[in-house]
Structure formats: structure tokens, C-alpha cells
Design an enzyme around this catalytic site. Structure first.
Site, PDB file in Angstrom:
ATOM      1  N   CYS A 127      37.167 -16.328  19.654  1.00  0.00           N
ATOM      2  CA  CYS A 127      37.389 -16.726  21.146  1.00  0.00           C
ATOM      3  C   CYS A 127      36.954 -18.032  21.463  1.00  0.00           C
ATOM      4  O   CYS A 127      37.519 -18.823  22.410  1.00  0.00           O
ATOM      5  CB  CYS A 127      36.924 -15.616  22.010  1.00  0.00           C
ATOM      6  SG  CYS A 127      34.718 -15.334  21.729  1.00  0.00           S
ATOM      7  N   ILE A 232      28.845 -12.627  24.812  1.00  0.00           N
ATOM      8  CA  ILE A 232      29.307 -12.340  23.510  1.00  0.00           C
ATOM      9  C   ILE A 232      30.671 -12.890  23.502  1.00  0.00           C
ATOM     10  O   ILE A 232      31.419 -13.260  22.379  1.00  0.00           O
ATOM     11  CB  ILE A 232      29.479 -10.921  23.014  1.00  0.00           C
ATOM     12  CG1 ILE A 232      30.269 -10.025  24.106  1.00  0.00           C
ATOM     13  CG2 ILE A 232      28.120 -10.271  22.829  1.00  0.00           C
ATOM     14  CD1 ILE A 232      30.495  -8.767  23.678  1.00  0.00           C
ATOM     15  N   HIS A 233      31.323 -13.465  24.561  1.00  0.00           N
ATOM     16  CA  HIS A 233      32.860 -13.768  24.600  1.00  0.00           C
ATOM     17  C   HIS A 233      32.759 -14.869  25.377  1.00  0.00           C
ATOM     18  O   HIS A 233      32.290 -15.431  26.342  1.00  0.00           O
ATOM     19  CB  HIS A 233      33.761 -12.634  25.367  1.00  0.00           C
ATOM     20  CG  HIS A 233      35.162 -13.067  25.303  1.00  0.00           C
ATOM     21  ND1 HIS A 233      36.018 -12.843  24.074  1.00  0.00           N
ATOM     22  CD2 HIS A 233      35.735 -13.434  26.437  1.00  0.00           C
ATOM     23  CE1 HIS A 233      37.005 -13.342  24.467  1.00  0.00           C
ATOM     24  NE2 HIS A 233      37.259 -13.617  25.746  1.00  0.00           N
ATOM     25  N   HIS A 307      22.772  -8.992   5.021  1.00  0.00           N
ATOM     26  CA  HIS A 307      24.315  -9.351   5.596  1.00  0.00           C
ATOM     27  C   HIS A 307      24.434 -10.087   6.963  1.00  0.00           C
ATOM     28  O   HIS A 307      23.637  -9.809   7.680  1.00  0.00           O
ATOM     29  CB  HIS A 307      24.799  -7.904   5.802  1.00  0.00           C
ATOM     30  CG  HIS A 307      24.823  -7.157   4.406  1.00  0.00           C
ATOM     31  ND1 HIS A 307      24.977  -5.572   4.454  1.00  0.00           N
ATOM     32  CD2 HIS A 307      24.761  -7.583   3.237  1.00  0.00           C
ATOM     33  CE1 HIS A 307      24.958  -5.366   3.208  1.00  0.00           C
ATOM     34  NE2 HIS A 307      24.859  -6.261   2.332  1.00  0.00           N
TER      35      HIS A 307
END
Length: 314
Positions: A127, A232-233, A307
Site C-alpha cells: 500500500c 498498518i496501512h 522469521h
């Protein structure tokens, strides 16, 4: 006459332009670039130099050797549609956004009033890149992400002292491989690099803290764009004119009017809780497929396993 060779970078990769000499005209170069990229000549936006700046190639009868371009240069080629008249304007159709009449040159900006609005882009882990592409080109184009990821990786790999493991949170080479992956999120480091690459200030409206973080502010760029971040966006912001004319996404940094409006937008977003609580949303480890609840759990998982690739679960 020696061959004139140029390296060309686009959002889809890089190629070489051959078969030209210094005596050939700018019009011939444009023709080759159009054939190579599939971009109409009228929409070619060509950058060169370091840091890259837009090249004025409007005088098409000038010889290449007199145009400021030299053999061996690297050209960055983008598509940027010319302004169109308001009556040619297209509208948003649901979630399938088509290009609207879009002012791309601040010199053509009218003084008509408008409202700063948010354009929704897909929540697909890219995004940030799609949002930057929108403020540059006035359309939602998810294909621009890979080009921007490559630019960031090149910038980081070519400057290992500035982009050390302490800054990146992982070794330089590992970061470069990571950022090229489609499921890797962008953030402050990537915004700073894109600000430098495109030569403009990126003002990010933070709806969590009701503040604006300005990337490239210390470089005194002439132009500014706006994004909104909800935790988060990222979504791009644009100015919707009250007279129904062309939208505006690029603004002169000498005018703080939009900064004031963006600050009010941040306050309104925070007061109405238009942000994501990063401690409650669910993440998936893209390496081992473990589901994790919140940012702290993801950070601990990364520490325990090494990870580093996570994706949001809707």
C-alpha cells in the site's frame, strides 16, 4: 560516429537503448523509448542524473550531444499523463478506480478551494508504494510497487555505510532481498528513500498520534505530497476541488495551507478512531504460517525464529 548507448529503467525492469549517435535528435530518442516501454511519447516522463531529476526534452530537434544527455547515462522512464480539460474528467467507479483529470505541474494549479480527501488503495502489503504511485500519477496502479522496491534495494545496497545492520535491523544484503518481496511492508526507511529518489517531500498524516511526519523536509524540495497512515496501512491524499475540476496531489512546499488542513485531518481521524490498534490485529508469519496476535507477538516471533516476513490477516 560512436554509438550512443543509454541504460533505461522502468517500473518493469531495465533495458539498453542502442542504435543512436550523438547527432541523432531528441525526437528519435523519444521514439525508441516509446517503442521500448510501450508508453506514448506524449506521456513520457524522463529523469536523469544523480539524484534523478526530470529532463526537459521538449526541444525535439536538438541533437542528443547537445541535450545534456551523454552516452552511458541511465534514464528513468515513467508514464505521466498530460493535464486534460475538466469535461474529460473520469470518475471513481466503486473500487475500480480509473484515472481522473490530474494536475501534475504545480505551475498549473489554480487557486480554487478544495477539500483534502483520502483515496483508498488495496491492502496488499504494497500500500505504501501504491500510494506513492497515486500521488505521482493520479491513478491506482499496483504494478508500480516492484519498480519502487528495486529502487530502494539499489539505494540501500550502494550505500552500506549509511544503511548498516543497526539502521535496517538486519544485514544490508538480507534487507535488499527482503524488500524486493511482494509481501514485505514499507515504512520510514522506504519513505525516506522514495522522497530522495523522486525529489519531493512526503508528508505522512499519522492518524494514531495526530501528527505529520515529513520525509525530505530537510532537503528543501519544491514539491510536497501527502499520505495517511493508520498504524498498518497507507492511503494517498488528494485535493478535491469544489468546482469539480482536476484533482491535485502535488503541492508547492512554499504553501503551508495544505499542511494545516492535513493536521486537522489527522486530529479528526484520531478523535474518530480511524486507525488500527496494532496490538489487536492478526498477523501471519509468511515463513512458517503461524498466526500471531498483535505487533509485540510478531516482534517476539521474529526474535525467536529469525522469521521477518509478516502479512496482515483480514
Amino acid at each position: 560516429m560512436a554509438t550512443f548507448v543509454l541504460k533505461v529503467k522502468t517500473k518493469s525492469g531495465q533495458n539498453l537503448v542502442k542504435g543512436l549517435t550523438g547527432k541523432d535528435k531528441v525526437s528519435q530518442l523519444k521514439s525508441k523509448l516509446s517503442d521500448l516501454t510501450g508508453i506514448p511519447q506524449i506521456a513520457l516522463h524522463i529523469l536523469g542524473g544523480f539524484p534523478p531529476k526530470a529532463l526537459d526534452l521538449s526541444k525535439e530537434d536538438v541533437a542528443l550531444e547537445d541535450s545534456g544527455i551523454t552516452s552511458g547515462d541511465t534514464l528513468i522512464v515513467e508514464e505521466k499523463q498530460p493535464p486534460v480539460k475538466p469535461r474529460q474528467q473520469l470518475i471513481e467507479r466503486g473500487n475500480n478506480t480509473v484515472p481522473r483529470s490530474h494536475i501534475i505541474d504545480t505551475e498549473t494549479l489554480s487557486n480554487s478551494p478544495g477539500v483534502l480527501m483520502k483515496q483508498i488503495v488495496p491492502a496488499d502489503n504494497s500500500c505504501l508504494f501504491t500510494s506513492v504511485g497515486y500521488v505521482l500519477n493520479g491513478k491506482v496502479d499496483t504494478t508500480c510497487a516492484s519498480f519502487m522496491r528495486d529502487i530502494i534495494a539499489e539505494s540501500v545496497s550502494s550505500n552500506p555505510e549509511e544503511y548498516s545492520e543497526a539502521i535496517l535491523g538486519r544485514p544490508n544484503g538480507e534487507y535488499c532481498e527482503w524488500i524486493k518481496k511482494a509481501d514485505s511492508w514499507g515504512g520510514a526507511i522506504e519513505l525516506a528513500i522514495l522522497s530522495w529518489f523522486y525529489g519531493l517531500e512526503i508528508a505522512v498524516v499519522d492518524s494514531i498520534n495526530a501528527i505529520i511526519n515529513r520525509f525530505g523536509e530537510d532537503q528543501h524540495y519544491a514539491q510536497r505530497v501527502f499520505l495517511m497512515f493508520d498504524g498498518i496501512h497507507y492511503d494517498p491524499l488528494y485535493l478535491e476541488p469544489l468546482d469539480g475540476g482536476s484533482i491535485q496531489t502535488i503541492f508547492p512546499t512554499s504553501d503551508d495551507t495544505l499542511l494545516i488542513q492535513a493536521t486537522e485531518l489527522a486530529r479528526e481521524a484520531k478523535s474518530s478512531r480511524q486507525y488500527t490498534d496494532v496490538q489487536k490485529f492478526t498477523l501471519k508469519c509468511m515463513v512458517c504460517n503461524v498466526m500471531l496476535n498483535g505487533q509485540l507477538a510478531a516482534q517476539q516471533h521474529a526474535k525467536d525464529t529469525g522469521h521477518m516476513n509478516f502479512g496482515e490477516v483480514a
